[in-house]
Every structure is written in structure tokens, then in C-alpha cells.
Design an enzyme around this catalytic site. Structure first.
Site, PDB file in Angstrom:
ATOM      1  N   TYR A  46       0.859  -1.193   0.000  1.00  0.00           N
ATOM      2  CA  TYR A  46       0.000   0.000   0.000  1.00  0.00           C
ATOM      3  C   TYR A  46       0.887   1.232   0.000  1.00  0.00           C
ATOM      4  O   TYR A  46       1.742   1.378   0.875  1.00  0.00           O
ATOM      5  CB  TYR A  46      -0.872  -0.008   1.265  1.00  0.00           C
ATOM      6  N   GLU A  48      -0.112   4.796  -0.454  1.00  0.00           N
ATOM      7  CA  GLU A  48      -0.846   6.075  -0.561  1.00  0.00           C
ATOM      8  C   GLU A  48       0.116   7.242  -0.428  1.00  0.00           C
ATOM      9  O   GLU A  48       0.966   7.269   0.463  1.00  0.00           O
ATOM     10  CB  GLU A  48      -1.910   6.159   0.536  1.00  0.00           C
ATOM     11  N   ASP A 196      -4.902  13.463 -25.496  1.00  0.00           N
ATOM     12  CA  ASP A 196      -5.094  12.095 -25.007  1.00  0.00           C
ATOM     13  C   ASP A 196      -4.537  11.159 -26.072  1.00  0.00           C
ATOM     14  O   ASP A 196      -5.176  10.921 -27.101  1.00  0.00           O
ATOM     15  CB  ASP A 196      -6.595  11.857 -24.774  1.00  0.00           C
ATOM     16  N   THR A 222      -3.095   5.753 -21.884  1.00  0.00           N
ATOM     17  CA  THR A 222      -3.093   4.431 -21.284  1.00  0.00           C
ATOM     18  C   THR A 222      -1.773   3.787 -21.697  1.00  0.00           C
ATOM     19  O   THR A 222      -1.051   4.307 -22.553  1.00  0.00           O
ATOM     20  CB  THR A 222      -4.260   3.565 -21.804  1.00  0.00           C
ATOM     21  N   LYS A 225      -2.095  -0.124 -24.970  1.00  0.00           N
ATOM     22  CA  LYS A 225      -2.506  -0.210 -26.383  1.00  0.00           C
ATOM     23  C   LYS A 225      -1.243  -0.318 -27.241  1.00  0.00           C
ATOM     24  O   LYS A 225      -0.534  -1.318 -27.131  1.00  0.00           O
ATOM     25  CB  LYS A 225      -3.384   0.993 -26.730  1.00  0.00           C
ATOM     26  N   ARG A 231      -2.321  -2.810 -18.211  1.00  0.00           N
ATOM     27  CA  ARG A 231      -3.434  -1.859 -18.195  1.00  0.00           C
ATOM     28  C   ARG A 231      -3.151  -0.824 -17.117  1.00  0.00           C
ATOM     29  O   ARG A 231      -3.198  -1.120 -15.928  1.00  0.00           O
ATOM     30  CB  ARG A 231      -4.743  -2.581 -17.892  1.00  0.00           C
TER      31      ARG A 231
HETATM   32  N1  DSN Z   1     -10.317   1.378 -24.451  1.00  0.00           N
HETATM   33  C1  DSN Z   1     -10.923   2.281 -25.340  1.00  0.00           C
HETATM   34  C2  DSN Z   1     -10.816   1.799 -26.729  1.00  0.00           C
HETATM   35  O1  DSN Z   1     -11.076   0.633 -27.003  1.00  0.00           O
HETATM   36  O2  DSN Z   1     -10.493   2.599 -27.577  1.00  0.00           O
HETATM   37  C3  DSN Z   1     -12.321   2.503 -24.966  1.00  0.00           C
HETATM   38  O3  DSN Z   1     -12.405   2.928 -23.627  1.00  0.00           O
END
Ligand code: DSN
Length: 398
Positions: A46, A48, A196, A222, A225, A231
Site C-alpha cells: 500500500y 498512498e 489524449d 493508457t 494499447k 493496463r
Molecule cells: N479502451 C478504449 C478503446 O477501445 O479505444 C475505450 O475505452
């Protein structure tokens, strides 16, 4: 694993991933090292707070991991620690975007984002997302004819609506985004610019797609991808007199969450090192080459590709073709039966519903990781064409 019931499911998922072709543009196959970090003992910790200022003791390794993540994130995107700060604690992309808004935009103010059915994301101010409930979305769209962004029109909207923040970077937009033009628009109306790059970050780190960092105030991404990590998410903010990093840190913790998922951060550290490897440059380039070839091949088979092609890892296929083809839902089900996993997607000017839209979104990141080259995507286009045409005939007979 002693839990036989779960092991059976997880083993089946391993087989499913092995046996199928993944064309979901937001998925990828991370390395064994990334998965090893995810399952490491740091999952028990943990943490925090932030490095050097935590609420619980025993943080010597957690602090090192988080600092290393920040260091490698800056390196991967060629940024100076004097100019950019990194928060690696947001649990994924949506919480990251929510944190940026919470930290920087007073509740009730306007946020300008691309409409969901034009390729935007839920967290860019859609009414069903907290970002659309707490802030007022000023939506913008792609051009009706060309299906690409019309920057002059965007500027008109921005000047008229004066949003507090503009979001560029999307979930289903295949073309290059002109980050510089967005900077000019944001400056013209006094807005902050959030880029983004969740879909694009691997391509940007690999030098295959233009970087937004020279123009953005904040960049979110993120990490699972095109970046090919676990993730998770990263929030980059510019260091200047506006104190953006401190405001964002406060919004992430304690604003939105408690302890960060240190195992995810550790796995992001691995992915960022991999993204700095020269081999990753080759990968990122190949992802785009493959997408271009894939789009062309599908076009040759008679399928309409939204915007006429792609500059990135994804393409949108109009499978409905004004009723001459089949819906995105029907197409995705038919493909899955043949081992090709895709997602149905709305297309600009959508006339159907999000649950059964007019198209498919296809991405090349995952299969390029598995070694697919141009000829493999040409073959895949041929297979997809055959499956979809057969399905059209079958549906006509019902
Ligand atoms: N994860 C995103 C996408 O598939 O583009 C959607 O939230």
C-alpha cells in the site's frame, strides 16, 4: 495455481488468445517481463501518497519503482524533467482523464471534445460519463464529407463557446492529428490543451507518429494499447507557474483514489524500457505500414474505409454501406466465429445505434507484435472479405 476452477478459465483464455487473430485496436500482447512485474510481490504494498511523502512505512522499493517509472516515461517521450512532470498512479485511461478535469477545470465549466460517434472517447465529456455530468461538453465533429477534422470550424466553435479545456487525441480517428493547430485554437480562446494519446503513445514513443508534447499542456495515455504495457495510465503535465503537476497529483490522490496499484506501475516501468529499445521503433513503423496495407487491401475488395485510409494503427470499415452490406454487430459476430476478434464501431454520420452500428474498428498493433507483415494483412483482408460476403448472402436468405 491451486484454484483449479479459475485456472481452467485462465488457461482457456490463453488458448483463445493463441488461436484467434486480435484486431481490436486498443489491445496488444505485452511481454512476459511485463506480466512478471504485474504478478510480483509489490502487489502487496500500500503506497498512498507520492514518493518521499507516503502515509505508510516500508516504501523504499515502492518509491524507487514510482521514480523509475517517471524517469523512463520522460525518456520514452524524449522529455526533460525540468519541463514535464509525470503522474503514473491513475488506474487506467478514464480515471486519468477524470483526474485532469478534476484538477484543472472548475466543475460546471466547458470542456471541448470530439463526439463519441465521431471517434471521441466517453471521458471527453460524453453525457453518460462523469466528465459530461460534472462539466459541460462542447462537442465537435469531423467534417461530414471528408470525415477528417476541420480546424477552421473547430476554431469557430472554440471562439464562440470559450471552453476551459480542449481535448485532442481520440479512440477511433485514423488520421494524423495536427497538434500545432490545436495549440493555436486553444490559445485563441484561452483554453488548456489536453492531448489524449492513449491509442497513439506507442507510435509516438517509436517515432512513427507526430508527438504532441511541443504543444500540449497535459498529455494522458493508457499504457496497454500501442505502448504494449499493462493496463494502466500516465499523466504528463507541463512544469510552469500554473502548477499543473501539483493540481493533477492532488486530483489523482486523494481526489479520486487511495493507494496506487504498484504492481501496475512496476509493469509500466518494464514496458517503457521496452519502448526505448531500437526494436520498438521498427515495431511502431511496421504497425502503421501494416494498417495502410490492410486498409488498401480491404478497399480493393470493395469495402469503404472511413476517410479513405489511415495514418495510424487503426482503420474504420463501413460494413453497412447504406444497407448494401451488414451491420457492425453482425460483421463482428461472423468474424469471431472464424477466429477473428474485432469490435463493432460507429462511423461518422452514424445512422444506426452504438450497439449495432455501421462499422468495425480494426487495429494492427497486436498482430504486428506477433510478427504479421504486409502480406499477412493482405491475406487477412481477403479472409475478412470472404467471411463478410458469405454472411451477407446468408442473411439475405433468412
Ligand atoms: N479502451 C478504449 C478503446 O477501445 O479505444 C475505450 O475505452
Amino acid at each position: 495455481m491451486k484454484d483449479k476452477e479459475l485456472k481452467k478459465i485462465l488457461d482457456a483464455e490463453k488458448v483463445r488468445q493463441k488461436k484467434t487473430v486480435t484486431l481490436i485496436a486498443s489491445e496488444n500482447y505485452c511481454s512476459d517481463d511485463v506480466r512478471e512485474a504485474l504478478a510480483s510481490e509489490i502487489v502487496n504494498k500500500y503506497s498512498e501518497g507520492y514518493p518521499g511523502r507516503r502515509y505508510y512505512r516500508g516504501q523504499e522499493n515502492a518509491d524507487k519503482v514510482e521514480r523509475l517509472c517517471q524517469e523512463r516515461a520522460l525518456k520514452a517521450f524524449k522529455l526533460s524533467s525540468k519541463k514535464w512532470a509525470v503522474n503514473p498512479q491513475a488506474l487506467s485511461g478514464s480515471p486519468a482523464n477524470l483526474a485532469v478535469l478534476l484538477g484543472l477545470v472548475p466543475v460546471g465549466e466547458k470542456v471541448m471534445g470530439l463526439r463519441l460517434n465521431h471517434g471521441g472517447h466517453l471521458t471527453h465529456g460524453h453525457s453518460v460519463s462523469a466528465t459530461g455530468k460534472l462539466w459541460k461538453q462542447v462537442p465537435y465533429e469531423v467534417d461530414e464529407k471528408t470525415e477528417v477534422l476541420n480546424y477552421e470550424h473547430l476554431k469557430e466553435i472554440a471562439l464562440q463557446e470559450k471552453p476551459a479545456l480542449i481535448i485532442a487525441g481520440y479512440t477511433a480517428y485514423p488520421r494524423k492529428v495536427d497538434w500545432k493547430k490545436f495549440r493555436e485554437i486553444a490559445d485563441a480562446c484561452g483554453a488548456l490543451l489536453l492531448c489524449d494519446i492513449s491509442h497513439l503513445s506507442g507510435l509516438v514513443a517509436g517515432g512513427a507518429y507526430p508527438s504532441p508534447f511541443a504543444y500540449a499542456d497535459v498529455v494522458t495515455t493508457t499504457t496497454h494499447k500501442t505502448l504494449r504495457g499493462p493496463r494502466s495510465a500516465l499523466i504528463f503535465s507541463k512544469i510552469d507557474e500554473r502548477n499543473l503537476p501539483a493540481k493533477i497529483d492532488k486530483a489523482v490522490f486523494p481526489g479520486l483514489q487511495g493507494g496506487p496499484h504498484m504492481n501496475q506501475i512496476a509493469a509500466v516501468v518494464v514496458a517503457l524500457k521496452e519502448a526505448c529499445d531500437p526494436k520498438f521503433k521498427t515495431y511502431a513503423k511496421q504497425v502503421i505500414v501494416n494498417a495502410k496495407v490492410f486498409a488498401k487491401a480491404l478497399q480493393k475488395h470493395g469495402w469503404r474505409i472511413v476517410t479513405g485510409g489511415t495514418d495510424s494503427h487503426l482503420l474504420l470499415v463501413d460494413t453497412w454501406m447504406n444497407g448494401a452490406g451488414l451491420s457492425g454487430d453482425a460483421a463482428s459476430i461472423a468474424l469471431e466465429k472464424e477466429g477473428i476478434v474485432v469490435n463493432k464501431n460507429t462511423i461518422p454520420g452514424e445512422t444506426r445505434s452504438p450497439m449495432d452500428p455501421s462499422g468495425l474498428r480494426l487495429g494492427t498493433a497486436a498482430e504486428t507484435t506477433r510478427g504479421f507483415k504486409e502480406k499477412d494483412f493482405e491475406k487477412l483482408a481477403m479472409r475478412i472479405d470472404a467471411i463478410l460476403r458469405k454472411e451477407i448472402v446468408r442473411l439475405q436468405k433468412i
